[in-house]
Design a protein around this motif. Sequence first.
Motif, PDB file in Angstrom:
ATOM      1  N   GLN A  12     -10.960  11.043  10.045  1.00  8.13           N
ATOM      2  CA  GLN A  12     -11.950   9.981  10.137  1.00  8.13           C
ATOM      3  C   GLN A  12     -12.063   9.234   8.815  1.00  8.13           C
ATOM      4  OE1 GLN A  12     -15.745  10.971  11.935  1.00  8.13           O
ATOM      5  NE2 GLN A  12     -16.768   9.603  10.513  1.00  8.13           N
ATOM      6  N   GLU A  13     -12.150   9.986   7.726  1.00  2.54           N
ATOM      7  CA  GLU A  13     -12.254   9.340   6.420  1.00  2.54           C
ATOM      8  C   GLU A  13     -11.050   8.466   6.142  1.00  2.54           C
ATOM      9  OE1 GLU A  13     -14.570  12.961   4.278  1.00  2.54           O
ATOM     10  OE2 GLU A  13     -13.208  11.768   3.042  1.00  2.54           O
ATOM     11  N   MET A  14      -9.873   9.000   6.472  1.00  8.13           N
ATOM     12  CA  MET A  14      -8.664   8.230   6.184  1.00  8.13           C
ATOM     13  C   MET A  14      -8.614   6.945   7.011  1.00  8.13           C
ATOM     14  SD  MET A  14      -4.708   9.339   6.415  1.00  8.13           S
ATOM     15  CE  MET A  14      -4.559   8.931   8.133  1.00  8.13           C
ATOM     16  N   LEU A  15      -8.985   7.041   8.294  1.00  6.43           N
ATOM     17  CA  LEU A  15      -8.962   5.859   9.146  1.00  6.43           C
ATOM     18  C   LEU A  15      -9.919   4.795   8.609  1.00  6.43           C
ATOM     19  CD1 LEU A  15      -8.827   7.401  12.729  1.00  6.43           C
ATOM     20  CD2 LEU A  15      -7.055   6.111  11.582  1.00  6.43           C
ATOM     21  N   MET A  16     -11.118   5.243   8.196  1.00 10.32           N
ATOM     22  CA  MET A  16     -12.089   4.284   7.674  1.00 10.32           C
ATOM     23  C   MET A  16     -11.552   3.594   6.434  1.00 10.32           C
ATOM     24  SD  MET A  16     -14.549   4.597   9.752  1.00 10.32           S
ATOM     25  CE  MET A  16     -16.278   4.833   9.655  1.00 10.32           C
ATOM     26  N   TYR A  17     -10.895   4.391   5.595  1.00  6.88           N
ATOM     27  CA  TYR A  17     -10.337   3.848   4.362  1.00  6.88           C
ATOM     28  C   TYR A  17      -9.288   2.781   4.671  1.00  6.88           C
ATOM     29  CZ  TYR A  17      -7.778   3.858  -0.080  1.00  6.88           C
ATOM     30  OH  TYR A  17      -7.143   3.499  -1.232  1.00  6.88           O
ATOM     31  N   ILE A  18      -8.399   3.113   5.630  1.00  7.08           N
ATOM     32  CA  ILE A  18      -7.336   2.176   5.974  1.00  7.08           C
ATOM     33  C   ILE A  18      -7.915   0.912   6.611  1.00  7.08           C
ATOM     34  CG2 ILE A  18      -5.373   1.819   7.516  1.00  7.08           C
ATOM     35  CD1 ILE A  18      -4.602   4.699   7.049  1.00  7.08           C
ATOM     36  N   ILE A  19      -8.886   1.110   7.530  1.00  9.35           N
ATOM     37  CA  ILE A  19      -9.482  -0.045   8.204  1.00  9.35           C
ATOM     38  C   ILE A  19     -10.144  -0.973   7.196  1.00  9.35           C
ATOM     39  CG2 ILE A  19     -11.364  -0.716   9.748  1.00  9.35           C
ATOM     40  CD1 ILE A  19     -10.675   1.784  11.394  1.00  9.35           C
ATOM     41  N   ASP A  20     -10.800  -0.379   6.224  1.00  7.40           N
ATOM     42  CA  ASP A  20     -11.474  -1.164   5.202  1.00  7.40           C
ATOM     43  C   ASP A  20     -10.507  -2.024   4.412  1.00  7.40           C
ATOM     44  OD1 ASP A  20     -14.335   0.602   3.823  1.00  7.40           O
ATOM     45  OD2 ASP A  20     -14.129  -1.144   5.123  1.00  7.40           O
ATOM     46  N   MET A  62       0.849  -1.198   0.000  1.00  8.39           N
ATOM     47  CA  MET A  62       0.000   0.000   0.000  1.00  8.39           C
ATOM     48  C   MET A  62       0.880   1.242   0.000  1.00  8.39           C
ATOM     49  SD  MET A  62      -2.731   0.858   2.903  1.00  8.39           S
ATOM     50  CE  MET A  62      -4.390   1.137   2.538  1.00  8.39           C
ATOM     51  N   ASP A  63       0.613   2.133  -0.924  1.00  9.86           N
ATOM     52  CA  ASP A  63       1.428   3.337  -0.993  1.00  9.86           C
ATOM     53  C   ASP A  63       0.841   4.390  -0.068  1.00  9.86           C
ATOM     54  OD1 ASP A  63       2.531   5.538  -3.718  1.00  9.86           O
ATOM     55  OD2 ASP A  63       2.866   5.549  -1.558  1.00  9.86           O
ATOM     56  N   TYR A  64       1.501   4.607   1.033  1.00 10.68           N
ATOM     57  CA  TYR A  64       0.892   5.437   2.057  1.00 10.68           C
ATOM     58  C   TYR A  64       0.955   6.913   1.762  1.00 10.68           C
ATOM     59  CZ  TYR A  64       0.314   1.239   4.647  1.00 10.68           C
ATOM     60  OH  TYR A  64      -0.078  -0.010   5.019  1.00 10.68           O
ATOM     61  N   SER A  65       1.973   7.329   1.074  1.00 15.37           N
ATOM     62  CA  SER A  65       2.029   8.769   0.801  1.00 15.37           C
ATOM     63  C   SER A  65       0.835   9.173  -0.040  1.00 15.37           C
ATOM     64  CB  SER A  65       3.332   9.115   0.075  1.00 15.37           C
ATOM     65  OG  SER A  65       3.407   8.376  -1.121  1.00 15.37           O
ATOM     66  N   GLU A  66       0.416   8.255  -0.908  1.00 15.48           N
ATOM     67  CA  GLU A  66      -0.775   8.561  -1.716  1.00 15.48           C
ATOM     68  C   GLU A  66      -2.009   8.652  -0.844  1.00 15.48           C
ATOM     69  OE1 GLU A  66       0.126   6.466  -5.931  1.00 15.48           O
ATOM     70  OE2 GLU A  66      -1.842   6.083  -5.052  1.00 15.48           O
ATOM     71  N   THR A  67      -2.091   7.712   0.074  1.00 15.25           N
ATOM     72  CA  THR A  67      -3.265   7.696   0.961  1.00 15.25           C
ATOM     73  C   THR A  67      -3.379   9.004   1.726  1.00 15.25           C
ATOM     74  OG1 THR A  67      -2.926   5.354   1.260  1.00 15.25           O
ATOM     75  CG2 THR A  67      -4.400   6.444   2.799  1.00 15.25           C
ATOM     76  N   VAL A  68      -2.246   9.418   2.305  1.00 13.50           N
ATOM     77  CA  VAL A  68      -2.276  10.642   3.098  1.00 13.50           C
ATOM     78  C   VAL A  68      -2.665  11.827   2.234  1.00 13.50           C
ATOM     79  CG1 VAL A  68      -0.876  12.232   4.419  1.00 13.50           C
ATOM     80  CG2 VAL A  68      -0.588   9.789   4.730  1.00 13.50           C
ATOM     81  N   ASP A  69      -2.037  11.906   1.051  1.00 16.55           N
ATOM     82  CA  ASP A  69      -2.331  13.041   0.165  1.00 16.55           C
ATOM     83  C   ASP A  69      -3.793  13.079  -0.204  1.00 16.55           C
ATOM     84  OD1 ASP A  69       0.813  12.966  -1.694  1.00 16.55           O
ATOM     85  OD2 ASP A  69       0.226  13.799   0.248  1.00 16.55           O
ATOM     86  N   LYS A  70      -4.361  11.882  -0.354  1.00 17.18           N
ATOM     87  CA  LYS A  70      -5.766  11.811  -0.753  1.00 17.18           C
ATOM     88  C   LYS A  70      -6.662  12.523   0.256  1.00 17.18           C
ATOM     89  CE  LYS A  70      -8.730   7.927  -1.800  1.00 17.18           C
ATOM     90  NZ  LYS A  70      -8.788   6.565  -2.297  1.00 17.18           N
ATOM     91  N   PHE A  71      -6.317  12.425   1.526  1.00 15.33           N
ATOM     92  CA  PHE A  71      -7.222  12.949   2.536  1.00 15.33           C
ATOM     93  C   PHE A  71      -6.791  14.279   3.135  1.00 15.33           C
ATOM     94  CE2 PHE A  71     -10.150   9.577   2.639  1.00 15.33           C
ATOM     95  CZ  PHE A  71      -9.445   8.424   2.379  1.00 15.33           C
ATOM     96  N   PHE A  72      -5.506  14.554   3.162  1.00 14.79           N
ATOM     97  CA  PHE A  72      -5.065  15.781   3.818  1.00 14.79           C
ATOM     98  C   PHE A  72      -4.441  16.724   2.817  1.00 14.79           C
ATOM     99  CE2 PHE A  72      -5.688  15.064   8.272  1.00 14.79           C
ATOM    100  CZ  PHE A  72      -5.792  13.695   8.353  1.00 14.79           C
ATOM    101  N   GLU A  73      -4.925  17.947   2.800  1.00 18.25           N
ATOM    102  CA  GLU A  73      -4.278  18.936   1.926  1.00 18.25           C
ATOM    103  C   GLU A  73      -2.892  19.221   2.475  1.00 18.25           C
ATOM    104  OE1 GLU A  73      -8.543  20.989   1.735  1.00 18.25           O
ATOM    105  OE2 GLU A  73      -6.843  22.196   2.381  1.00 18.25           O
ATOM    106  N   LYS A  74      -1.984  19.568   1.583  1.00 20.13           N
ATOM    107  CA  LYS A  74      -0.615  19.758   2.034  1.00 20.13           C
ATOM    108  C   LYS A  74      -0.465  20.928   2.993  1.00 20.13           C
ATOM    109  CE  LYS A  74       2.142  17.451  -1.401  1.00 20.13           C
ATOM    110  NZ  LYS A  74       1.071  16.637  -1.956  1.00 20.13           N
ATOM    111  N   ASP A  75      -1.374  21.879   2.902  1.00 20.69           N
ATOM    112  CA  ASP A  75      -1.202  23.048   3.763  1.00 20.69           C
ATOM    113  C   ASP A  75      -2.125  23.018   4.974  1.00 20.69           C
ATOM    114  OD1 ASP A  75      -3.211  25.347   1.724  1.00 20.69           O
ATOM    115  OD2 ASP A  75      -3.552  23.322   2.479  1.00 20.69           O
TER     116      ASP A  75
END
Lengths: 588, 122
Positions: free
Chosen positions: B45-53, B1-14
């Motif tokens: 919350q969205e990111m955690l749900m995504y990862i848990i899934d 799983m590419d985590y940097s992508e996951t994080v970017d998906k949910f959190f804006e860089k700024d």
Amino acid sequence: MPDAIQNTIQLQSDAHIVILTLTVELCKIFAQDESEKAIIAAINAIGHAFHATEAALFYINSEKSYRVCISGTEYPITLSEKRWIECARPKSTETLVTKLGSWSIPGIGKKLPAWLCVCLYTSGSESGYVFIGREAGEWSDNDVASLASLKMAIEPVVKIRHERAIEEWNRKNTEKLLAKNETRLRNIFEDSRDMFYSTNASDIITGINLAGATILGCPSKQDLLGKPFSTFLLNPADRVQFLERIAADGYIDDYEVIFKKHDGLSIFCLETAHTVKESDGTIIEIQGSVKDISNRIENERKLWKMNLEIAEANINLQKTHSIMIQHEKLASIGQLAAGIAHEINNPIGFLKSNSQTLEKYFGKLEKYWSECSTSRASSDLDSDMIQRMEKIFIEAKIIFAEGHDGFERIINIVSSLKNFSRVDSQDIMNSFDLNAGIESTLVVAWNEIKYVSEVRKNLGDIPPIVAHGGELNQVILNIVVNAAQAMENPPREGTGLIEITTRLEGDHVLLTIHDNGPGIPKKILNKIFDPFFTTKEPGKGTGLGLSISYDIIVNKHDGSIWVESEPGTGTTFFISLPVSGPHKVEKT
Amino acid sequence: MDYSETVDKFFEKDSRMRVSLMEDVSGIIIRLNGSLDMQSSSALQEMLMYIIDSMAGHKRLVVDLHDVNYIPSTGVGALTIALMTARKRDIKLQLSQIQPKVRSIFELLGFMSFFEEVSDDA
């Protein structure tokens, strides 16, 4: 100089002096008094100077309708909009001073034959006209000229006065409007049910409304002014972060903040604030509003808690469900076993009885042979044949003896199986002989045990206990088979040993099952009774055996079960059962 | 799983919250840095749900709160919802290195007891 001319000059200069004096007097009046009383005084002065019987001032609009009349009365009189032209019938309205014929001041004065009228000033669409009337005779040309001169002299003064009056009126109006607005804004600030506050750049409270004091549980606003805002937070140090952020961004939206009320309770609030800055960027003031969201937080909290508890309950429900299913399975296997045992019993019965009959016949055959071989001349018979016959009879005895053993073993297994399952007493607790249960269970489990372990029994003198025999047998089987399996893998040196003891302890019976297997590590010792916990490979055990055993001993029989173990030495299971059974049992 | 992508998906860089992910044999560790305001809470919350899934069962998901100094009620809510979802999928959601300020908010809301806390050496 001729008298007529001198008279005229004298008259004129007299008139001139009158006008000058009157002008001065009027100026004085207007300078002192800004109210309408001044107008009244002025009208009276003019009337007096001209020896008029009546004098009045009318505000008249462009259509030459009256609006207000001010005469020698104390108060202005409002007239309906009669046109003074119709009433007064002026000869011309274009001259400076107008001569009017017979007329009376509408609604007030009596009819007088001669009137003079002059417009004192004009403002916008309205003009102020002075009317003077005399009881008898006509107004002279001198009078007309004098009145005209007066108007010229006094007009600027009146104009200025009028403008000042308007200015004053506007000023008062603006003040009233500002005050009204200020009150309105102040009310919004004060009456708002959310807290509005302002602090200076050092976070000292400079302004706060009533709601602020209420939210913080302070008796008055004065308790709050001049104090740092952070004083009222549950954690004053939090304010630092807030100030850093608001300095960086210029504002903060929907920031959660927790206050500590006067009485010590904490309230959850939502704060929105912005900075007011100088042109060079320094912060002058922070203004913000705070909303009490305790109710919302409380509701959210309850909701989450409920959800969490429901999720837990669900998981427990699933576990219980699995245990129940396993239990049912075991129960039905028990039933199956009992059924099979029953079926086997019958054929075993007649096989045994046939075998016994056969044994008897062989006995008879042996007797006959013996008689035959001794009564006939021994030389007639083949010595070989005699030997073989003897061998047959000896071997037959051995075969029958083995048969006995075989039958006994099968019958033993079958009855142990029936005992073990005890399907006949499914849900009812009976008087149960624990020692007998142990014996029959060992027979059932023998296949698992025989290659890996010895069994030593130390079954004491115990009374029968009120219990569900089938279930207790299950528990013993479970523990004994676990022990045997533990000793099997990894293989050990020498045979293993399983020791089972029972003894009476007061009103309880204590059963111990000890094995000298590898033991259970301390880390997992308190987990072995957990449902689905197993150290076996997948497929080699459900992990439910001990949790079901626990359930049977503790919940169904009001007993206790615990374990002691020393890795390298062995494991001992202790089961304590009340002799009189569980508290709420119905004995049959 | 590419985590940097996951994080970017949910959190804006700024955004105010920086997130880093690590995986080891026992599961996934999420490190949070910053303050959990309303926006980043819902992103979390969205990111955690995504990862848990997308996680396999019987693993653990550790949320490292060492660098979190502010958590509003929505943040607590996000973690609570993630906890429930994780339980259903037999994944252990654990919190580690909870700062005193954050801990006091959990306790104030009465949720500290629901969460399993682990020390960093686990």
